[in-house]
Structure formats: C-alpha cells, structure tokens
Scaffold this motif. Structure first.
Motif, PDB file in Angstrom:
ATOM      1  N   ALA A 178      51.301  41.438  47.357  1.00 27.88           N
ATOM      2  CA  ALA A 178      51.698  42.846  47.163  1.00 27.88           C
ATOM      3  C   ALA A 178      52.906  43.212  48.018  1.00 27.88           C
ATOM      4  N   GLN A 179      52.981  42.664  49.231  1.00 32.24           N
ATOM      5  CA  GLN A 179      54.088  43.023  50.141  1.00 32.24           C
ATOM      6  C   GLN A 179      55.448  42.581  49.605  1.00 32.24           C
ATOM      7  N   TYR A 180      55.443  41.629  48.659  1.00 30.21           N
ATOM      8  CA  TYR A 180      56.703  41.161  48.059  1.00 30.21           C
ATOM      9  C   TYR A 180      56.940  41.789  46.685  1.00 30.21           C
ATOM     10  N   GLY A 181      56.065  42.692  46.290  1.00 28.90           N
ATOM     11  CA  GLY A 181      56.212  43.302  44.969  1.00 28.90           C
ATOM     12  C   GLY A 181      55.755  42.381  43.849  1.00 28.90           C
ATOM     13  N   VAL A 182      54.968  41.354  44.200  1.00 27.58           N
ATOM     14  CA  VAL A 182      54.469  40.404  43.192  1.00 27.58           C
ATOM     15  C   VAL A 182      53.028  40.765  42.836  1.00 27.58           C
ATOM     16  N   GLY A 183      52.741  40.851  41.553  1.00 22.63           N
ATOM     17  CA  GLY A 183      51.399  41.195  41.098  1.00 22.63           C
ATOM     18  C   GLY A 183      50.592  39.962  40.726  1.00 22.63           C
ATOM     19  N   VAL A 184      49.285  40.091  40.802  1.00 20.31           N
ATOM     20  CA  VAL A 184      48.388  39.000  40.389  1.00 20.31           C
ATOM     21  C   VAL A 184      47.228  39.605  39.598  1.00 20.31           C
ATOM     22  N   THR A 185      47.061  39.129  38.396  1.00 19.74           N
ATOM     23  CA  THR A 185      45.940  39.591  37.555  1.00 19.74           C
ATOM     24  C   THR A 185      45.097  38.383  37.177  1.00 19.74           C
ATOM     25  N   VAL A 186      43.797  38.543  37.257  1.00 15.68           N
ATOM     26  CA  VAL A 186      42.911  37.468  36.799  1.00 15.68           C
ATOM     27  C   VAL A 186      42.116  37.999  35.598  1.00 15.68           C
ATOM     28  N   VAL A 187      42.096  37.169  34.550  1.00 13.16           N
ATOM     29  CA  VAL A 187      41.521  37.584  33.272  1.00 13.16           C
ATOM     30  C   VAL A 187      40.148  36.929  33.116  1.00 13.16           C
ATOM     31  N   CYS A 188      39.129  37.748  32.907  1.00 11.32           N
ATOM     32  CA  CYS A 188      37.745  37.248  32.867  1.00 11.32           C
ATOM     33  C   CYS A 188      37.026  37.701  31.599  1.00 11.32           C
ATOM     34  N   PRO A 189      37.321  37.055  30.483  1.00 11.20           N
ATOM     35  CA  PRO A 189      36.606  37.401  29.254  1.00 11.20           C
ATOM     36  C   PRO A 189      35.332  36.584  29.104  1.00 11.20           C
ATOM     37  N   SER A 190      34.373  37.110  28.332  1.00  9.08           N
ATOM     38  CA  SER A 190      33.307  36.205  27.874  1.00  9.08           C
ATOM     39  C   SER A 190      33.781  35.614  26.549  1.00  9.08           C
ATOM     40  N   ALA A 191      32.884  35.225  25.656  1.00  6.31           N
ATOM     41  CA  ALA A 191      33.290  34.379  24.515  1.00  6.31           C
ATOM     42  C   ALA A 191      34.447  34.966  23.701  1.00  6.31           C
ATOM     43  N   VAL A 192      35.482  34.161  23.532  1.00  2.00           N
ATOM     44  CA  VAL A 192      36.643  34.532  22.722  1.00  2.00           C
ATOM     45  C   VAL A 192      36.719  33.542  21.556  1.00  2.00           C
ATOM     46  N   GLU A 193      37.062  34.033  20.383  1.00  2.00           N
ATOM     47  CA  GLU A 193      37.054  33.203  19.173  1.00  2.00           C
ATOM     48  C   GLU A 193      38.207  32.195  19.172  1.00  2.00           C
ATOM     49  N   THR A 194      37.994  31.068  19.819  1.00  5.34           N
ATOM     50  CA  THR A 194      39.017  30.009  19.877  1.00  5.34           C
ATOM     51  C   THR A 194      38.313  28.652  19.705  1.00  5.34           C
TER      52      THR A 194
END
Ligand SMILES: NC(=O)c1ccc[n+]([C@@H]2O[C@H](COP(=O)([O-])OP(=O)(O)OC[C@H]3O[C@@H](n4cnc5c(N)ncnc54)[C@H](O)[C@@H]3O)[C@@H](O)[C@H]2O)c1
Length: 279
Positions: A178-194
């Motif tokens: 955050a101090q460098y203006g860099v974001g981090v997102t973690v994606v946590c889905p359950s079952a996805v149709e793939t």
C-alpha cells in the motif's frame, strides 16, 4: 450506463497466467473489453491462441507460452512487457490446477506439482512484477486463490494448502504494498464452470459433484460473471473477493462457529467416500 470499472483499465497492460481456459480466458476477454492490452499466457499455447483469436480486438491481446513453474520464463515475460510498453499495470497470477481425492492416495510428485504451480507460480509472478510496480508507484497484483483457501476441506488437502498460502501471501503483501500505491486482490470463488471441475481426480474423487455438493449447489458460477466481479473489485480496491454470496455467508459462519462447519464437512466427506471400497 456508467461502467463499474470506469477508466481503471483503459490503456493499461496486464499479464494473465492460465489465460488459455476458464477464469483466465474470461479475465483476458473482460480486460481487453475494458481497454487493457493483455498478454494471455498459458502452458498450452494453442489454448491461449484460441482465446486471443476469439476476442473482438485481437490486436489488444498476445498469446504466449508460459510455464509459471519456470521463474526465469515468468521474469522474462514481465521484462518483455515492461520493455515494450514501459510498465506492467496488472499481474493476474491465475494459473492453477486441482487435485482431489483421499490424501493417502496422493503421490509425493502430485504434492510437489500442485505446490509448484499453485503456490510457486504465484510467487514467481509477484517476484517478477512487484519491483516494477514499486518503481512505477502503481499497479495491481491479482491472485486467484479459492474458497478452499479460506475454508479447508477434506479430499482437497493439497489444493487447500496451496490456496491458503496464496491467501496468506496476498493479505500480507497488501499491507506492505500500500505504501507504494500497489494494490493486491485475492480472488476466492467456490465452484466455477470451467474444465478444472473434472480434472485432477485421484481414486474415487467425484470432481464436479463434490465441488457442487460441498456448497449445496446445483450450478457452478459463470467465469464471465466472475471476471466482471474481479475487475470491479480491483477498481474498488477490494482486498479479498469471495463469491458467490452463499460462500461469503459460509466463510462468515466458519469464523464465528468453526466447529459447526467442521462437523458439516466431516459428514460431507464421509458421505462422499462411503459408497466406495477404496480406503
Ligand atoms: N473452476 C473452479 O471451480 C475454481 C474455483 C476456485 C478457484 N479456481 C482457481 O482459478 C484458477 C483458474 O482455474 P480454472 O477453473 O479457470 O481452470 P482451467 O483448468 O479452466 O484453466 C487453468 C489454465 O491454467 C493453465 N495452466 C496449468 N498449469 C500451468 C502452468 N504450469 N503454467 C501456465 N499455465 C498453466 C492450463 O493450461 C489452463 O489453461 C486456478 O488457480 C484455480 O485453482 C477455480
């Protein structure tokens, strides 16, 4: 109607690993539609090429062969994007595999393989892209983990282990970046149709039936809808994206009443394995 992502993705650059199928393919398409130039990277080059060819603006996406287990190759791709466009705005560490089945049946090679792809693959992406983002004082890392990285499940021991690690890595890095203006997102889905739902089955593991049964559902989530939600979450600066809603509720309950969820899981896993002679 105003786009939920506004101009956040316009004129940007992104690498999507595992872009040749499922969630990565949907992310590639959604990013290009939102105005980002995408390097669609997959160990299966032909699959990445098919995704790029299916895009309305194929000039805005490039298919590249990339094995995320190869740290040098990941670094070379990031360096090539920075050399060509001056910056890497988004690093989607999305490539992953699943292995499902009784833990005693897993060979050590399978443990090593899933750790290499699901965890080391993410580490390689972060290691290569993050310093460029710090230097640019901006950028966003998006790691695809799983609901199995928030709520551990039997028969998914190796998968859960890697996905918990990816959630931990992402949450730790967010507070530092955050101090460098860099974001981090973690994606946590359950079952996805793939295709992933029917791969990596060991012994009597039921794949898709297991994943849907675990969340008491009859339908898996759409990858296109997930990709839209990921972009919206990144635009909002959300740290953790959990979908669908019932998974968010399950996660909440697992934190306030962990024993309740654990008992449900023990029953579920027992039912999943009771009709088979495998031990
Ligand atoms: N489908 C689901 O239900 C689900 C749920 C939660 C999380 N996830 C996660 O989403 C991510 C994407 O999975 P998906 O469902 O789209 O699966 P998928 O099998 O459709 O796509 C995965 C892609 O990753 C690629 N890949 C595999 N190993 C690779 C490697 N070493 N280097 C580069 N690419 C590689 C494959 O070729 C494939 O194109 C994974 O991290 C998975 O764990 C999936």
């Amino acid at each position: 109607m105003k786009s939920p992502t506004g101009a956040r993705f316009l004129g940007r650059t992104a690498i999507v690993t595992g872009g040749g199928s499922g969630i990565g393919a949907a992310l590639t398409r959604a990013l290009v539609a939102a105005g980002t130039e995408v390097w669609c990277a997959d160990i299966d080059l032909a699959a990445a090429e098919r995704v790029v060819e299916s895009i309305a603006r194929p000039d805005k996406a490039s298919a590249v062969r990339l094995d995320v287990c190869d740290a040098d190759a990941v670094r070379d791709l990031v360096e090539a994007v920075v050399a060509a466009r001056g910056r890497i705005d988004f690093m989607f560490n999305n490539a992953g595999i699943v292995i499902g089945g009784r833990t005693q049946l897993l060979a050590l090679e399978q443990w090593n393989r899933i750790i290499d792809i699901n965890l080391r693959g993410v580490v390689h992406g972060v290691h290569a892209a993050y310093p460029h983002m710090i230097a640019a004082r901006g950028g966003h890392i998006v790691n695809t983990a799983s609901a199995a990285g928030l709520m551990a499940s039997g028969l998914l021991t190796s998968y859960s282990a890697t996905k918990f690690a990816v959630v931990g890595l992402s949450n730790a890095l967010r507070s530092e970046a955050a101090q460098y203006g860099v974001g981090v997102t973690v994606v946590c889905p359950s079952a996805v149709e793939t295709p992933l739902l029917e791969t990596g089955k060991v012994g009597d593991f039921r794949g898709r039936d297991f994943f849907l049964g675990a969340e008491n559902s009859t339908r898996a989530y759409s990858p296109e809808r997930l990709a839209e939600e990921v972009l919206a979450a990144v635009a909002r600066g959300d740290g953790v994206l959990v979908v669908p809603r019932r998974t968010r509720i399950g996660w909440f309950v697992s934190r306030i009443a962990p024993r309740f969820i654990e008992r449900r899981l023990i029953d579920f896993v027992r039912r999943q394995t009771s009709s088979s002679s495998v031990t």
